[in-house]
Scaffold this motif. Structure first.
Motif, short mmCIF file in Angstrom:
data_model
loop_
_atom_site.label_atom_id
_atom_site.label_comp_id
_atom_site.label_asym_id
_atom_site.label_seq_id
_atom_site.Cartn_x
_atom_site.Cartn_y
_atom_site.Cartn_z
N ALA A 172 0.84 -1.20 0.00
CA ALA A 172 0.00 0.00 0.00
C ALA A 172 0.87 1.25 0.00
CB ALA A 172 -0.91 0.01 1.22
N ALA A 173 0.42 2.26 -0.71
CA ALA A 173 1.08 3.56 -0.68
C ALA A 173 0.48 4.38 0.46
CB ALA A 173 0.89 4.29 -2.01
N GLN B 120 -7.09 2.39 -6.96
CA GLN B 120 -6.17 2.28 -8.09
C GLN B 120 -5.01 1.35 -7.74
OE1 GLN B 120 -5.45 6.07 -9.82
NE2 GLN B 120 -4.19 5.29 -11.50
N ARG B 121 -4.53 0.64 -8.75
CA ARG B 121 -3.41 -0.28 -8.59
C ARG B 121 -2.32 0.08 -9.59
NH1 ARG B 121 -6.46 -5.71 -6.70
NH2 ARG B 121 -8.38 -4.67 -6.05
N TYR B 122 -1.08 0.06 -9.12
CA TYR B 122 0.06 0.48 -9.93
C TYR B 122 1.09 -0.64 -10.03
CZ TYR B 122 -1.56 5.27 -8.81
OH TYR B 122 -2.29 6.42 -8.64
N ALA C 93 2.12 6.91 -7.50
CA ALA C 93 1.17 6.68 -6.41
C ALA C 93 1.47 7.61 -5.24
CB ALA C 93 1.22 5.22 -5.97
N LEU C 94 2.75 7.75 -4.89
CA LEU C 94 3.12 8.64 -3.78
C LEU C 94 2.84 10.10 -4.13
CD1 LEU C 94 6.47 7.04 -2.55
CD2 LEU C 94 4.18 6.76 -1.61
N LEU D 101 1.66 -3.27 -6.99
CA LEU D 101 1.78 -4.72 -7.16
C LEU D 101 3.02 -5.05 -7.97
CD1 LEU D 101 -1.42 -4.02 -6.89
CD2 LEU D 101 -1.69 -6.40 -7.55
N PRO D 102 4.05 -5.61 -7.33
CA PRO D 102 5.30 -5.89 -8.03
C PRO D 102 5.14 -6.79 -9.25
CG PRO D 102 5.65 -6.02 -5.68
CD PRO D 102 4.17 -5.89 -5.90
N GLN D 103 4.14 -7.68 -9.25
CA GLN D 103 3.97 -8.61 -10.36
C GLN D 103 3.08 -8.04 -11.48
OE1 GLN D 103 6.02 -11.07 -9.98
NE2 GLN D 103 6.38 -10.39 -7.88
N LEU D 104 2.51 -6.86 -11.26
CA LEU D 104 1.63 -6.27 -12.27
C LEU D 104 2.47 -5.79 -13.45
CD1 LEU D 104 -1.40 -5.55 -12.67
CD2 LEU D 104 -0.86 -3.28 -11.78
N ALA D 105 2.04 -6.09 -14.65
CA ALA D 105 2.79 -5.71 -15.84
C ALA D 105 2.80 -4.20 -16.01
CB ALA D 105 2.17 -6.38 -17.07
#
Length: 331
Positions: free
Chosen positions: A38-39, A300-302, A310-311, A326-330
Motif C-alpha cells: 500500500a502507498a 487504483q493499482r500500480y 502513487a506517492l 503490485l510488483p507482479q503487475l505488468a
C-alpha cells in the motif's frame, strides 16, 4: 531483486526503479515475497527525509504489504515458508521481497485468494490507526458525533466505517464530490465540503450548536483550528497526521474554554509499545474484514515502476481510498 530505490532524500519523482540485494532475515525476522504494497503518506515523508525514521541510503520505501513467506530467521516458529501474511515493516515493501519482524506479521488463511490478499495490504495501517484512535485514545461512546477530516482518504474512510460500527453519528469532511460520495458509501450520515469558506457553518448545521464530540484529524493545516472550535464541551480532537503539509499551532485557550482534549495518535509506536493490545485490535479488525463487515476501498493499482506516481497522488491529495503497488503487475 527489482525494487523502487531511494538514493537521496527528495520528492517521489527522484525515485528510480532498479536492483537491490535480496534481504536476508535475521533472528526473529521473516522475508516475504510481496504480493501487494500500500502507498501511505509516511512513505512519501520517508523518501523526503522528513519521517521519524531515516533508513540508510539506498533503500526501498513501503511499510505496509501482503504476500507469501519465502524465508524465516532464527527463532521464528510462528510462521513458515508458504504462509500467506499481511504486515508492516520499517521500509522495503516497494520491492519483490521485504523483511519484517515476525511479530509485525499476521498469518492469513491458506485459502486466501489473490484478490483478498491484495486488499489485505490496504488494511492494517489505516484500520489499525483509526480503531486505535477511536477506541483507545478517544474512548468513543455510542451516540456521540464524530467529525472526520480527510474522509475520502485511506485512514479517513476507515474512521468513517469504524465510527459507524461504534454507533457514532459520522460527519465526513472532504474536498471533492468524489471523496464525499466515497464517505457516504462507507456509512457517513452527512458530508461537508472542507474546501468551502463556510466549513464551520456546514459542520454546525449537522452537529447543532453544541458541536461535535470527536474530531478525527489526519489533515492538519488551517482545518485543525476550525475543527477544534467546533468541539462540544468535553470533546476530543485526535491528531493523526498532517496531510496538508503544515503542522498547526493550536491556541491552548481553546482547550481550556470547553474542557476539551488534544490527543496524539501514533499507531506505529502503539504496536511496538503495547503489542498485546495491538494484537487484540488486529484480531478484531481481521474478523470484521473476513465477515465482510469492513470494506476497504482500493481505487487504483500500480505496477512497481509507477510507485512514485502513487506517492505523488497522495501528496497532491488526489487519492480516494487506498492505492496499491503490485510488483507482479505488468508495466
Amino acid at each position: 531483486m527489482r525494487a523502487v530505490v531511494c538514493d537521496a532524500w527528495g520528492p517521489p519523482e527522484s525515485l528510480r526503479i532498479g536492483e537491490l540485494p535480496l534481504p536476508q532475515p535475521g533472528p526473529g525476522q521473516v522475508r516475504v515475497r510481496v504480493h501487494a504494497a500500500a502507498a501511505n503518506y509516511p512513505d512519501a515523508l520517508m523518501v523526503a527525509g522528513k519521517y521519524q525514521f531515516r533508513p540508510e541510503l539506498p533503500f526501498a520505501p513501503g511499510l505496509e504489504f501482503s504476500g507469501v513467506v519465502s524465508a524465516v530467521g532464527d527463532g521464528v516458529d510462528t510462521l513458515r515458508p508458504g504462509d500467506k501474511v499481511v504486515g508492516t515493516a520499517t521500509h522495503g515493501a516497494f520491492a519483490e521481497e521485504v523483511v519484517a519482524e515476525a511479530g509485525h506479521l499476521v498469518a492469513l488463511p491458506a485459502d486466501t485468494g489473490d484478490e483478498a490478499l491484495a486488499v489485505a495490504a490496504s488494511f492494517l495501517l489505516t484500520y489499525g490507526t483509526s480503531w486505535h484512535a477511536l477506541k483507545d485514545r478517544a474512548q468513543a461512546k455510542a451516540g456521540e458525533t464524530l467529525l472526520v477530516l480527510g474522509a475520502g482518504g485511506g485512514v479517513g474512510l476507515a474512521a468513517v466505517e469504524l465510527g459507524k460500527r461504534l454507533g457514532l453519528r459520522v460527519i465526513a469532511a472532504a474536498s471533492s464530490q468524489a471523496k464525499r460520495e466515497a464517505a457516504r458509501s462507507r456509512g457517513a450520515d452527512a458530508t461537508v465540503d472542507s474546501a468551502a469558506g463556510d466549513f464551520r457553518d456546514q459542520v454546525r448545521a449537522h452537529a447543532g450548536k453544541a458541536g461535535v464530540d470527536i474530531v478525527y484529524d489526519p489533515v492538519g493545516g488551517p482545518l485543525t483550528e476550525t475543527a477544534l472550535r467546533s468541539l462540544a464541551w468535553g470533546g476530543r480532537h485526535l491528531v493523526v497526521g498532517f496531510a496538508a503539509g503544515d503542522i498547526p499551532k493550536v491556541p491552548a485557550n481553546l482547550l481550556l474554554l470547553k474542557g476539551t482534549a488534544l490527543l496524539g495518535v501514533f499507531w506505529g509506536d502503539f504496536v511496538r509499545r503495547e503489542p498485546a493490545a495491538s494484537a487484540a485490535n488486529t484480531r478484531q479488525l481481521l474478523e470484521w474484514l473476513r465477515d465482510g463487515a469492513l470494506q476497504p476501498l482500493v481505487s487504483q493499482r500500480y505496477p512497481l515502476s509507477q510507485a512514485p506516481a502513487a506517492l505523488s497522488a497522495l501528496l497532491a491529495r488526489q487519492a480516494v481510498g487506498k492505492l496499491l503497488v503490485l510488483p507482479q503487475l505488468a508495466d
